[in-house]
Write a protein that holds these residues in place. Structure first.
Motif, PDB file in Angstrom:
ATOM      1  N   ILE A   1       0.873  -1.182   0.000  1.00  0.00           N
ATOM      2  CA  ILE A   1       0.000   0.000   0.000  1.00  0.00           C
ATOM      3  C   ILE A   1       0.910   1.232   0.000  1.00  0.00           C
ATOM      4  O   ILE A   1       1.813   1.334   0.832  1.00  0.00           O
ATOM      5  CB  ILE A   1      -0.900   0.023   1.257  1.00  0.00           C
ATOM      6  CG1 ILE A   1      -1.753  -1.248   1.317  1.00  0.00           C
ATOM      7  CG2 ILE A   1      -1.787   1.275   1.258  1.00  0.00           C
ATOM      8  CD1 ILE A   1      -2.527  -1.418   2.615  1.00  0.00           C
ATOM      9  N   PHE A   2       0.670   2.140  -0.945  1.00  0.00           N
ATOM     10  CA  PHE A   2       1.445   3.378  -1.031  1.00  0.00           C
ATOM     11  C   PHE A   2       0.567   4.541  -0.586  1.00  0.00           C
ATOM     12  O   PHE A   2      -0.593   4.629  -0.993  1.00  0.00           O
ATOM     13  CB  PHE A   2       1.896   3.647  -2.476  1.00  0.00           C
ATOM     14  CG  PHE A   2       2.950   2.703  -2.980  1.00  0.00           C
ATOM     15  CD1 PHE A   2       2.633   1.424  -3.395  1.00  0.00           C
ATOM     16  CD2 PHE A   2       4.272   3.114  -3.054  1.00  0.00           C
ATOM     17  CE1 PHE A   2       3.607   0.559  -3.874  1.00  0.00           C
ATOM     18  CE2 PHE A   2       5.264   2.252  -3.530  1.00  0.00           C
ATOM     19  CZ  PHE A   2       4.929   0.976  -3.942  1.00  0.00           C
ATOM     20  N   ALA A   3       1.149   5.420   0.230  1.00  0.00           N
ATOM     21  CA  ALA A   3       0.410   6.615   0.679  1.00  0.00           C
ATOM     22  C   ALA A   3       0.851   7.808  -0.154  1.00  0.00           C
ATOM     23  O   ALA A   3       2.013   8.203  -0.121  1.00  0.00           O
ATOM     24  CB  ALA A   3       0.703   6.865   2.154  1.00  0.00           C
ATOM     25  N   PHE A   4      -0.077   8.343  -0.946  1.00  0.00           N
ATOM     26  CA  PHE A   4       0.189   9.558  -1.715  1.00  0.00           C
ATOM     27  C   PHE A   4      -0.657  10.681  -1.135  1.00  0.00           C
ATOM     28  O   PHE A   4      -1.553  10.436  -0.322  1.00  0.00           O
ATOM     29  CB  PHE A   4      -0.172   9.346  -3.195  1.00  0.00           C
ATOM     30  CG  PHE A   4       0.746   8.397  -3.917  1.00  0.00           C
ATOM     31  CD1 PHE A   4       2.020   8.787  -4.281  1.00  0.00           C
ATOM     32  CD2 PHE A   4       0.329   7.106  -4.233  1.00  0.00           C
ATOM     33  CE1 PHE A   4       2.875   7.914  -4.956  1.00  0.00           C
ATOM     34  CE2 PHE A   4       1.173   6.222  -4.905  1.00  0.00           C
ATOM     35  CZ  PHE A   4       2.444   6.634  -5.266  1.00  0.00           C
ATOM     36  N   ASP A   5      -0.391  11.893  -1.617  1.00  0.00           N
ATOM     37  CA  ASP A   5      -1.169  13.046  -1.181  1.00  0.00           C
ATOM     38  C   ASP A   5      -2.636  12.837  -1.593  1.00  0.00           C
ATOM     39  O   ASP A   5      -2.942  12.793  -2.786  1.00  0.00           O
ATOM     40  CB  ASP A   5      -0.573  14.283  -1.887  1.00  0.00           C
ATOM     41  CG  ASP A   5      -0.993  15.544  -1.200  1.00  0.00           C
ATOM     42  OD1 ASP A   5      -1.514  15.439  -0.076  1.00  0.00           O
ATOM     43  OD2 ASP A   5      -0.822  16.619  -1.802  1.00  0.00           O
ATOM     44  N   GLY A   6      -3.536  12.627  -0.633  1.00  0.00           N
ATOM     45  CA  GLY A   6      -4.966  12.493  -0.942  1.00  0.00           C
ATOM     46  C   GLY A   6      -5.367  11.153  -1.535  1.00  0.00           C
ATOM     47  O   GLY A   6      -6.481  11.003  -2.036  1.00  0.00           O
ATOM     48  N   ARG A   7      -4.459  10.165  -1.496  1.00  0.00           N
ATOM     49  CA  ARG A   7      -4.788   8.896  -2.161  1.00  0.00           C
ATOM     50  C   ARG A   7      -4.010   7.738  -1.534  1.00  0.00           C
ATOM     51  O   ARG A   7      -2.837   7.879  -1.187  1.00  0.00           O
ATOM     52  CB  ARG A   7      -4.412   9.025  -3.649  1.00  0.00           C
ATOM     53  CG  ARG A   7      -4.637   7.800  -4.491  1.00  0.00           C
ATOM     54  CD  ARG A   7      -4.607   8.181  -5.967  1.00  0.00           C
ATOM     55  NE  ARG A   7      -3.464   8.999  -6.329  1.00  0.00           N
ATOM     56  CZ  ARG A   7      -2.324   8.520  -6.820  1.00  0.00           C
ATOM     57  NH1 ARG A   7      -2.162   7.243  -7.013  1.00  0.00           N
ATOM     58  NH2 ARG A   7      -1.330   9.347  -7.136  1.00  0.00           N
TER      59      ARG A   7
END
Ligand SMILES: Cc1cc2nc3c(=O)[nH]c(=O)nc-3n(C[C@H](O)[C@H](O)[C@H](O)COP(=O)(O)OP(=O)(O)OC[C@H]3O[C@@H](n4cnc5c(N)ncnc54)[C@H](O)[C@@H]3O)c2cc1C
Length: 417
Positions: free
Chosen positions: A308-314
């Protein structure tokens, strides 16, 4: 080189070849079939999410020296960011156990002696089971070559190498796994710092490369698909390229770098042996802000999700070796993955946020020993035709690093010739 080099394919291999040649003052024309460059490493605006996303979450490591040199050359190194330590968070969805593997920075793997840094439930001596990968032969799969204790296999080796090879370690080439190990874990944690293109693959790898080429006077021709290569009757060289309007002759000292996927290369080059089996990658994107303190990446054990990757807003999920998921309905799969994301990130599972699911059926060639043997070198029997692409014999699995290296090699061989 006095002539013009026609680079066919503006994926990372073609971009690397073009950048390298243009840097050396060689005249370059880059031909790309699609309306945009980047190939399997590209960004696009997704209407459903209302945001620019990548065709797949891509992870590179600080030890990917060619990738770093490439981004330095095109001026985008600063766009790759990540934690300043080699730390990898994991969650086991069955037991809800959570742990973080913290590699020590130097060559000596102190971390395996620290029970708070290594995988819980493993002993330091378990990690010695990786050593045979470094001297594995061409026929061995990872599980043939190593006798890995089950806890270490399940909690680290399987998720790590499934992502690295895009093939299950039970079928994945031990030699390719060893090559990656040699360039990452062996030099130590400093080579394993994860780097993520947080503004998108395009910003890190593609647009700056095209701008660099333009500044160097190279021509870039989009939607310019090569239909056929014409070979001289004496078998010495490629003498013309057909873009659909008949053969366009090459000058005597012109050359071609063919940097297209293996199936396309095999259709353009007579009797070319190339990989012909592929493995899929599935990416699921959820429009939801990552919860506070969420690590940039989480490895998932005992789930359908891998990372799972955490991006800005996603939040975005990558599933490698995902051929078994190609036939499942999009809705059912998106929901199944979302429930795992919610559990892993400790956020409410309802309502399910706006989502998108991207299935790349031919994400990479299958990194098996048999397919590895089908990878050709850069040189061909035609003196002015070089091959490039992540599927050529780089020794590495299909990765950004391998693609860039293959492009550089083709450029170097031409330059030397
Ligand atoms: C979903 C996904 C996730 C991935 N994750 C990672 C990761 O985390 N880390 C990592 O290192 N790697 C990852 N990879 C692999 C990486 O993206 C590839 O190894 C790399 O992009 C391959 O580059 P390439 O130039 O060899 O091939 P391609 O990107 O396939 O480029 C070939 C180009 O040739 C063009 N072309 C085809 N036919 C013609 C023609 N006839 N004429 C002109 N042009 C033509 C194509 O349009 C394309 O642009 C991932 C790949 C995918 C798909």
């Amino acid at each position: 080189m006095a002539g013009t080099v026609h680079v066919i394919g503006a994926g990372l291999a073609g971009l690397a070849a073009a950048v390298r040649l243009a840097t050396r003052g060689v005249a370059v024309v880059l031909h790309e079939a699609a309306p945009q460059a980047g190939g399997r490493c590209r960004s696009y605006f997704d209407k459903q999410l209302g945001a620019v996303i990548d065709n797949g979450n891509h992870l590179v490591l600080a030890g990917n020296t060619t990738m770093r040199e490439f981004t330095r050359t095109i001026g985008s190194e600063h766009t790759l960011t990540g934690p300043d330590r080699a730390e990898f968070a994991f969650v086991d969805l069955e037991s809800d156990e959570r742990w973080t593997v913290r590699l020590s920075e130097g060559r000596l793997p102190w971390w395996i002696f620290d029970k708070h840094a290594r995988v819980p439930g493993t002993k330091w001596s378990d990690y010695l089971s990786l050593a045979p990968l470094l001297r594995a032969g061409p026929d061995a799969t990872m599980t043939d070559a190593m006798n890995c204790p089950p806890m270490l296999y399940k909690r680290l080796i399987h998720p790590l190498f499934l992502a690295v090879l895009n093939a299950d370690p039970a079928e994945g080439s031990a030699q390719m796994a060893g090559a990656v190990l040699r360039e990452t874990l062996v030099p130590g944690g400093k080579s394993c710092h994860p780097l993520i293109a947080t503004q998108g693959l395009d910003v890190s790898f593609v647009t700056p490369a095209l701008a660099y080429l333009k500044a160097k006077g190279a021509r870039v021709m989009m939607q310019h698909r090569v239909r056929e290569l014409h070979f001289a009757a004496d078998g010495s060289r490629v003498e013309a390229i057909d873009f659909g309007d008949g053969p366009e002759p090459l000058a005597a000292d012109d050359a071609v770098v063919l940097a297209v996927p293996p199936n396309v290369a095999a259709s353009l080059v007579p009797s070319l042996t190339a990989p012909d089996e592929y493995r899929a990658i599935v990416n699921a994107h959820y429009q939801v802000p990552p919860p506070p303190g969420c690590p940039p990446m989480i490895g998932v054990v005992n789930g359908v999700s891998d990372w799972i990757f955490a991006f800005d807003g996603r939040l975005s999920v990558t599933i490698s070796g995902a051929d078994h998921l190609l036939d499942e309905s999009r809705e059912a799969l998106a929901l199944r993955i979302w429930e795992e994301v919610a559990k892993a990130c400790k956020i409410p599972s309802t309502p399910m946020p706006v989502w998108q699911l991207v299935r790349e059926k031919r994400a990479t060639f299958a990194a098996t020993p048999a397919q590895d043997k089908r990878r050709p070198g850069a040189k061909t029997r035609w003196r002015n035709l070089l091959l490039a692409g992540d599927w050529t014999a780089t020794g590495l699995p299909a990765t950004i690093e391998g693609a860039l290296r293959s492009g550089n090699l083709a450029a170097d061989l031409l330059h030397r010739a």
